[in-house]
Scaffold this motif. Sequence first.
Motif, PDB file in Angstrom:
ATOM      1  N   LEU A 156     -27.162  -6.730  19.139  1.00 50.06           N
ATOM      2  CA  LEU A 156     -27.206  -6.817  17.705  1.00 50.06           C
ATOM      3  C   LEU A 156     -25.929  -6.433  16.626  1.00 50.06           C
ATOM      4  CD1 LEU A 156     -30.635  -5.139  17.161  1.00 50.06           C
ATOM      5  CD2 LEU A 156     -30.234  -7.452  17.342  1.00 50.06           C
ATOM      6  N   ASP A 157     -25.358  -7.447  15.952  1.00 50.91           N
ATOM      7  CA  ASP A 157     -24.084  -7.026  15.276  1.00 50.91           C
ATOM      8  C   ASP A 157     -24.344  -6.815  13.974  1.00 50.91           C
ATOM      9  OD1 ASP A 157     -24.562  -9.434  13.842  1.00 50.91           O
ATOM     10  OD2 ASP A 157     -23.439 -10.643  15.069  1.00 50.91           O
ATOM     11  N   HIS A 158     -23.399  -6.127  13.257  1.00 51.26           N
ATOM     12  CA  HIS A 158     -23.549  -5.912  11.799  1.00 51.26           C
ATOM     13  C   HIS A 158     -24.193  -6.800  10.635  1.00 51.26           C
ATOM     14  CE1 HIS A 158     -21.784  -1.605  11.949  1.00 51.26           C
ATOM     15  NE2 HIS A 158     -21.031  -2.265  13.061  1.00 51.26           N
ATOM     16  N   ALA A 159     -23.790  -8.079  11.119  1.00 53.94           N
ATOM     17  CA  ALA A 159     -24.585  -9.054  10.263  1.00 53.94           C
ATOM     18  C   ALA A 159     -26.151  -9.157  10.512  1.00 53.94           C
ATOM     19  CB  ALA A 159     -23.895 -10.296  10.678  1.00 53.94           C
ATOM     20  N   ASN A 160     -26.565  -8.916  11.793  1.00 55.69           N
ATOM     21  CA  ASN A 160     -27.900  -8.902  11.983  1.00 55.69           C
ATOM     22  C   ASN A 160     -28.553  -7.761  11.369  1.00 55.69           C
ATOM     23  OD1 ASN A 160     -27.290  -9.628  15.348  1.00 55.69           O
ATOM     24  ND2 ASN A 160     -28.148 -11.193  14.022  1.00 55.69           N
ATOM     25  N   LEU A 161     -27.866  -6.598  11.247  1.00 56.01           N
ATOM     26  CA  LEU A 161     -28.691  -5.425  10.675  1.00 56.01           C
ATOM     27  C   LEU A 161     -28.523  -5.701   9.192  1.00 56.01           C
ATOM     28  CD1 LEU A 161     -26.985  -2.315  12.800  1.00 56.01           C
ATOM     29  CD2 LEU A 161     -28.967  -3.774  13.502  1.00 56.01           C
ATOM     30  N   LEU A 162     -27.595  -6.083   8.554  1.00 52.75           N
ATOM     31  CA  LEU A 162     -27.522  -6.105   7.236  1.00 52.75           C
ATOM     32  C   LEU A 162     -28.584  -7.177   6.968  1.00 52.75           C
ATOM     33  CD1 LEU A 162     -26.333  -5.124   4.596  1.00 52.75           C
ATOM     34  CD2 LEU A 162     -24.623  -6.842   4.919  1.00 52.75           C
ATOM     35  N   ALA A 163     -28.788  -8.197   7.394  1.00 54.31           N
ATOM     36  CA  ALA A 163     -29.721  -9.229   7.145  1.00 54.31           C
ATOM     37  C   ALA A 163     -31.120  -8.658   7.173  1.00 54.31           C
ATOM     38  CB  ALA A 163     -29.601 -10.563   8.012  1.00 54.31           C
ATOM     39  N   MET A 164     -31.570  -8.086   8.259  1.00 56.32           N
ATOM     40  CA  MET A 164     -32.702  -7.564   8.401  1.00 56.32           C
ATOM     41  C   MET A 164     -33.029  -6.492   7.513  1.00 56.32           C
ATOM     42  SD  MET A 164     -35.354  -7.889  10.601  1.00 56.32           S
ATOM     43  CE  MET A 164     -36.466  -7.994   8.996  1.00 56.32           C
ATOM     44  N   ALA A 165     -32.199  -5.360   7.148  1.00 60.95           N
ATOM     45  CA  ALA A 165     -32.355  -4.509   6.175  1.00 60.95           C
ATOM     46  C   ALA A 165     -32.651  -5.076   4.955  1.00 60.95           C
ATOM     47  CB  ALA A 165     -31.120  -3.500   6.350  1.00 60.95           C
ATOM     48  N   GLU A 166     -31.802  -6.175   4.475  1.00 58.74           N
ATOM     49  CA  GLU A 166     -32.041  -6.779   3.186  1.00 58.74           C
ATOM     50  C   GLU A 166     -33.365  -7.296   3.081  1.00 58.74           C
ATOM     51  OE1 GLU A 166     -30.494  -6.582   0.444  1.00 58.74           O
ATOM     52  OE2 GLU A 166     -28.287  -6.400   0.755  1.00 58.74           O
ATOM     53  N   MET A 167     -34.040  -8.094   4.134  1.00 56.35           N
ATOM     54  CA  MET A 167     -34.866  -8.743   4.151  1.00 56.35           C
ATOM     55  C   MET A 167     -36.288  -7.792   3.721  1.00 56.35           C
ATOM     56  SD  MET A 167     -34.562 -11.226   7.468  1.00 56.35           S
ATOM     57  CE  MET A 167     -33.454 -12.583   7.386  1.00 56.35           C
ATOM     58  N   GLY A 168     -36.247  -6.772   4.562  1.00 58.32           N
ATOM     59  CA  GLY A 168     -37.106  -5.516   4.617  1.00 58.32           C
ATOM     60  C   GLY A 168     -37.089  -4.954   2.947  1.00 58.32           C
ATOM     61  N   ARG A 169     -35.877  -4.575   2.483  1.00 62.29           N
ATOM     62  CA  ARG A 169     -35.924  -4.231   1.261  1.00 62.29           C
ATOM     63  C   ARG A 169     -36.463  -4.909   0.321  1.00 62.29           C
ATOM     64  NH1 ARG A 169     -33.616  -5.269  -2.957  1.00 62.29           N
ATOM     65  NH2 ARG A 169     -32.156  -6.810  -1.964  1.00 62.29           N
ATOM     66  N   GLU A 170     -36.208  -6.200   0.415  1.00 62.71           N
ATOM     67  CA  GLU A 170     -37.242  -7.330  -0.899  1.00 62.71           C
ATOM     68  C   GLU A 170     -38.247  -7.234  -0.531  1.00 62.71           C
ATOM     69  OE1 GLU A 170     -36.659 -12.005  -1.981  1.00 62.71           O
ATOM     70  OE2 GLU A 170     -35.058 -11.117  -0.611  1.00 62.71           O
ATOM     71  N   SER A 171     -38.681  -7.468   0.726  1.00 62.58           N
ATOM     72  CA  SER A 171     -40.303  -7.615   0.938  1.00 62.58           C
ATOM     73  C   SER A 171     -40.885  -6.583   0.545  1.00 62.58           C
ATOM     74  CB  SER A 171     -40.468  -7.890   2.551  1.00 62.58           C
ATOM     75  OG  SER A 171     -39.682  -9.263   2.886  1.00 62.58           O
ATOM     76  N   LEU A 172     -40.700  -5.445   1.077  1.00 65.37           N
ATOM     77  CA  LEU A 172     -41.237  -4.043   0.732  1.00 65.37           C
ATOM     78  C   LEU A 172     -40.813  -3.553  -0.520  1.00 65.37           C
ATOM     79  CD1 LEU A 172     -41.083  -2.559   4.519  1.00 65.37           C
ATOM     80  CD2 LEU A 172     -42.967  -3.571   3.240  1.00 65.37           C
ATOM     81  N   GLN A 173     -39.974  -4.129  -1.330  1.00 65.45           N
ATOM     82  CA  GLN A 173     -39.646  -3.649  -2.647  1.00 65.45           C
ATOM     83  C   GLN A 173     -39.478  -2.125  -2.830  1.00 65.45           C
ATOM     84  OE1 GLN A 173     -43.059  -4.683  -5.490  1.00 65.45           O
ATOM     85  NE2 GLN A 173     -43.161  -6.831  -4.651  1.00 65.45           N
ATOM     86  N   VAL A 174     -38.270  -1.750  -1.837  1.00 72.24           N
ATOM     87  CA  VAL A 174     -37.862  -0.214  -1.780  1.00 72.24           C
ATOM     88  C   VAL A 174     -36.912  -0.097  -2.623  1.00 72.24           C
ATOM     89  CG1 VAL A 174     -37.045   1.367  -0.175  1.00 72.24           C
ATOM     90  CG2 VAL A 174     -38.840  -0.315   0.669  1.00 72.24           C
ATOM     91  N   GLY A 175     -36.792   0.710  -3.447  1.00 67.28           N
ATOM     92  CA  GLY A 175     -35.650   1.204  -4.283  1.00 67.28           C
ATOM     93  C   GLY A 175     -35.280   2.669  -4.059  1.00 67.28           C
ATOM     94  N   PRO A 176     -34.323   3.250  -4.983  1.00 63.87           N
ATOM     95  CA  PRO A 176     -33.928   4.514  -5.026  1.00 63.87           C
ATOM     96  C   PRO A 176     -34.909   5.567  -5.115  1.00 63.87           C
ATOM     97  CG  PRO A 176     -32.359   3.249  -6.267  1.00 63.87           C
ATOM     98  CD  PRO A 176     -33.690   2.342  -6.029  1.00 63.87           C
TER      99      PRO A 176
END
Length: 485
Positions: A156-176
Amino acid sequence: MNFASLPDRRADLDPDGPAVADRAQSLTNAQLLDRVRAAASHLQGLGIRPGDVVALKLTNRIEFVVLLFATWRLGATVTPINPSLTDNEVARQLDDSGARLMVVEDDGAPLDGITTLVVGDLSTVGTAEEPQIDSSTLALLIYTSGTTGVPKGVMLDHANLLAMAEMGRESLQVGPADRCLLILPLFHVNGILVSVLMPLLAGASVVIADRFNPQTFFDLVESVRPTFFSAVPTIYGMLAALPDGVQPDTSSLRFGVCGAAPATAELLTRFEARYGFPLIEAYGLSEGTCGSTINPIAGPRRAGTVGLPFPGQEIRIVDEDGVEQAPGVDGEVVVRGPNVMRGYLGRPEETAEVIVDGWLHTGDIGHLDVDGYLTLVGRSKDIIIRGGENIYPKEIEDVLAADPSVLEAAVIGVPDDKWGEVVVAYVQPRPDSTVDPAALKALCARHLSGYKRPSSYVVVESIAKNAVGKIDKPSLRATHAGSRR
């Protein structure tokens, strides 16, 4: 931005804000950056350079997170190691990954042939420059659990991790304002992505728990007041089976994520009714950087399904010839998106078998409904063929799990002279309950066609699991075969 520079960004934006904590210590964003810089300097002094692999054989603790970012700061790669592995299994992963350094617990024993750092000796003083890491740099080597053969290194490269984390943040509406409680092991991609990287990327904070204990879990929830956590169906089953007198304050929790294995609709519904917060069922695998589908947090959640594709991913159902199937028709689940792994380390032929024209072939069997929700029915390798009829174990397991005395069920196929294979059900009772095989037989007779009904029911104290909490069916089949000799 990639995860190598995330501690720098958090420290710039909110130096005194909470970042990560465990039982022993708590770090602000500025303190996390200081610790990451010091650890990176220490690793540099041990000869770690861009492209090297650092193995972390650690329990869940702050230093694991610090070392993740420190290793990435140097352009190196992390391979997490399950602390419960044998020396031979550890040596195999070290050899396959080409690791140059292994970090172990304070009581950890060194292995021949590799530099070992005791985590208690990790420097907290020192500095390393802000990283300049390309998104294609390899970030993680996650080794599969080995239930389908020899463990393989998922790249898994850094692009994989960033894409997955962004997808999770958007789907779960996670914020500060969120706080994640980490209870899954950090040697697994779910623990790293869902419970550490995704919340930290979103500006949230992370609390690292000790090993999960159903008797103390809700005490921890009441103490640290998390807004969400991620767990596997086995954990939710244990919490749902707690005595009726356990009535915790769960008002801080917005949701729990349920993944790694399918959960029954009955468990999801019963859990939410009792504890007052929803379980958001999701599905994925290490080769897809953890997640591929998830039930909407704000939209219709369909219990018994694993939801819709994450934003930026595509899901198809195909037959054995690769032909896409219509809604409602079972076939293999295939996935495409920026989350799909680079491949298996040193295994180009096996990589080519599972990634075809950009589509990841998961080996999971399921179907989509007309609205795009995915329902899983089993693994292709777990299909039972009785007299030429295909039987998917999950359908039977869901029926058995509806019995109030059953905590968990696992269905396997065993060889049979007449039918080729027959169905055998292993069941684990709920605490203080007794399973009646005759009642289970009657239950199956009401809900299942004759050829799907188990030929026998085996009641056990516990059902075998692999390292990430999934039912270990290869082990179960081997144990069953041994008991019949």
